[in-house]
Every structure is written in C-alpha cells, then in structure tokens.
Scaffold this active site. Sequence first.
Site, PDB file in Angstrom:
ATOM      1  N   ASP A 179      -6.285   5.301   2.874  1.00  0.00           N
ATOM      2  CA  ASP A 179      -6.610   3.978   2.788  1.00  0.00           C
ATOM      3  C   ASP A 179      -7.490   3.309   2.700  1.00  0.00           C
ATOM      4  O   ASP A 179      -7.691   3.718   4.596  1.00  0.00           O
ATOM      5  CB  ASP A 179      -5.254   3.538   2.713  1.00  0.00           C
ATOM      6  CG  ASP A 179      -5.174   2.250   2.035  1.00  0.00           C
ATOM      7  OD1 ASP A 179      -6.434   1.628   1.261  1.00  0.00           O
ATOM      8  OD2 ASP A 179      -3.999   1.659   2.050  1.00  0.00           O
ATOM      9  N   HIS A 211       0.996  -1.146   0.164  1.00  0.00           N
ATOM     10  CA  HIS A 211      -0.030   0.154  -0.135  1.00  0.00           C
ATOM     11  C   HIS A 211       0.575   1.183  -0.105  1.00  0.00           C
ATOM     12  O   HIS A 211       0.437   2.048  -0.787  1.00  0.00           O
ATOM     13  CB  HIS A 211      -0.997   0.129   1.286  1.00  0.00           C
ATOM     14  CG  HIS A 211      -1.830  -1.145   0.784  1.00  0.00           C
ATOM     15  ND1 HIS A 211      -3.667  -0.915   1.175  1.00  0.00           N
ATOM     16  CD2 HIS A 211      -1.787  -2.524   0.774  1.00  0.00           C
ATOM     17  CE1 HIS A 211      -4.220  -1.806   1.609  1.00  0.00           C
ATOM     18  NE2 HIS A 211      -2.909  -2.978   1.164  1.00  0.00           N
TER      19      HIS A 211
END
Length: 408
Positions: free
Chosen positions: A119, A20
């Site tokens: 996120d 990520h």
Amino acid sequence: METKKPCLNVVMVPWLAHGHVSPYLELAKRLADRNFRIYLCSTPINLSSIKKRVTQKYSQSIKLIEFHIPSQPDLPPHFHTTNGLPLHLKSVLKRAMDKASPSFTQIIKTLKPDILIYDFNQEWASVAATTIGIPANYNNIFPIGIPLFSRTCDIIFMKTFGELEGKYIEYGSNLLGKKIVPTGPLAQEHGDSEDNSEIMEWLNKKEASSTVFVSFGTESFLSREEIEEVAKGLELSMVNFIWVLRFSFEEEEKISIEEALPNGFLERVGDRGLVVEKWAPQARILMHPNVGGFVSHCGWGSIMEAMTFGIPIVAIPMNLDQPVNARLVEEIGVGLEINRDENGGLSGEEIAEFIREVIVGDEDEKKIRDNTREMKHKIKSKGEEDMDCVVEDLYKLHKKNIHEKNMD
C-alpha cells in the site's frame, strides 16, 4: 488442453486503516477464489477487526499474519491503527511503521511469497521484497485522480473500474510509465458483514427505499456545529434514517450521544431515526432494499459500495481525497454535494432538501436514482472481468520473474 496454472503465494501489506485493510481482504478473497494463497499482514488490532470475515471457506487460502511495530510510551498496541488514533499521533504511527521494516523483511524471507502487494506509505515493503527477488505491486485504494508515486513497483492496481475512470487510467499509465489495472470496486459480498440484529430488525420494518444511511467513515469526525446541522437536516427531512455517530478519541470519553445531539432530538424523531454509536455494518445496510440514500463523507470505499448497491449519495466531504470524490459523484450523476458557506459551515435546511431529493424527489431527481441503478447494473454485468485481468497480470509478472531468475 490448457495447463492448470500454479497456485501463487501472495503477501499483502495494507496501510494501517480500516478503509485500507477491508478492501485488501476483499481483494484477497477474490484471488483466493482463483487458486491464490494469501498472507495478509497487519498489526494485531487491525487483524482483529476482520478476523470474523475470514470464513471457513477461506480458512486454508487466506492467512492473517501479525505484523508488529515498535511500541512506544505514547503509541501502545491499541494505537497501532488509524482507527481512533489521536491526530497528534498520526506522524508517530507512520515513523513507527517505517521502523518495522526489518521485522517485515523477516516475514517475507520466511514465507517466500511469489509476489508482494503493498500500500501507499510503505515503499520500504517494496524495497525489502525486490532485494530478495520478489516482484512488488502497488495496490492503491484511492481514485485515479489522487497522485500516485511508487518507484519500485511493477504494476499499480486501482480500486476502480473502467466505466468510471477509463480515460484517467490510460492517462495515468502513460504519465507514470507503469501499467494501471482496475480491480473493480472490491465491495463486501452479500452476507459478508457482521450482523447487528438491532439495526437490521429496525430496518426490516421500514418501507422500500425509504431510509437514508448517514455515516462519515472511521476517521472523519463532525464538529459540534456540524452535528447540529446534520441533526437539523435529518429532522426536517421527515425521512427515516440510520446515523452512525462517532467521536474522536479525545472526545469519546467526555461526551455521550445524548449530550452531542440537539436537546430533544431523539424524542422528536422517535422511531423514524436510529442513532448508532461508533460502528454499523455499512455494506449490509447499503444493500438492504429499504435503504434509498447515503449521506456520506465520500471516502472512496464508501463511494464504491454505494455505486455497487445502487444507492444515491448526498455528499458532505471532510478532508483528504473526499472533496475530489464528491465532485466526481455529482459529475457522473449519482449524487448531490452539500455546499459549505465561506466559513466551511453546513446548512441543515439544505441537507434536508437534498435528502428528500434523492429519496422522494421529482422528475429531475429521479435521474439520479436512475443513474445509480444504471451504474449498479454496469458493475454487476461486468462481473469479475476486472479481477480476471488482475489475475492474468499477476501470472504474467510471476512468469517474467521466473524467466529473469533463470537468465541470471
């Protein structure tokens, strides 16, 4: 004459995983190239893994902001990442991250960004931003087929591109009632990976498209039985290979590579194979002209990189979104998925067969290589169109936010 657009300040907060943090950094670079100033927030151990990738070119436009989460006896700072995190501590890390909301709120109050990009698993970041009038956008690094949920975001950015998932992007936008904007693959740029002279020197000596790269990501670990079958497949294939072999935190201090591999494996493959422990510069390897295939767990980031560099995939999915991704790889004709038996086991013979098919296969398998080259061409020809749309939407959102504030 067109008015020059203002420089916007953006705070980014990715989930605590390398898969990520890395694409968030790539997104940060592409925005920085378009007159954005980026503050990328993560824990010190995660930031240390990408520090070298913030080159001199970006030293003024991208700032890495340390984000501290509460330490606990069983969660010291070196576990403030999912990389190498023991399985039983994953829920502990998630709870600790949630408790860090007040410190993050203080960060955005200090930085006063124009926009937040956050996120999954971090809805609290969006809430913290919107309470002080900062528009929040959800950046999902997973494919569109994975369920999305974010109540407070304005826009959902997706690490994908229209040629791959166009109809699903439209469907997802209608289903969620939020605009979904593809960012493109966000693969690392040429020369952006850390060097590893041993690997690259070895690879430079091989023939064009003769080598298969084998890696299962940073959070998927093969069982002893799976290691044995993958090793058998690589040995039987007679194809050159680079294999990144990783062990879970619980195992890495108890076992060496030599002990994990079948007896005599390294001697039998000789200079045809290179087994690397823990890490290798994946993007740099995949873009090398002597690499012709990728044995992958099918993490979304790995698939995006493979398609960007035109490398066919031999899919061995492990968990999470990977089985869905593997199906997609086969459906669009850029790879083959290894079958598991009724107990989830792998076959070394089938692995060998599929590796040879993507590297040196006959006319049927040539279609896979042609498809991957075509996909690479589509991605390259489209260039920065997706990112231009991302930028336009961010400016529209900023303008809308300013207008609403003025109305108040």
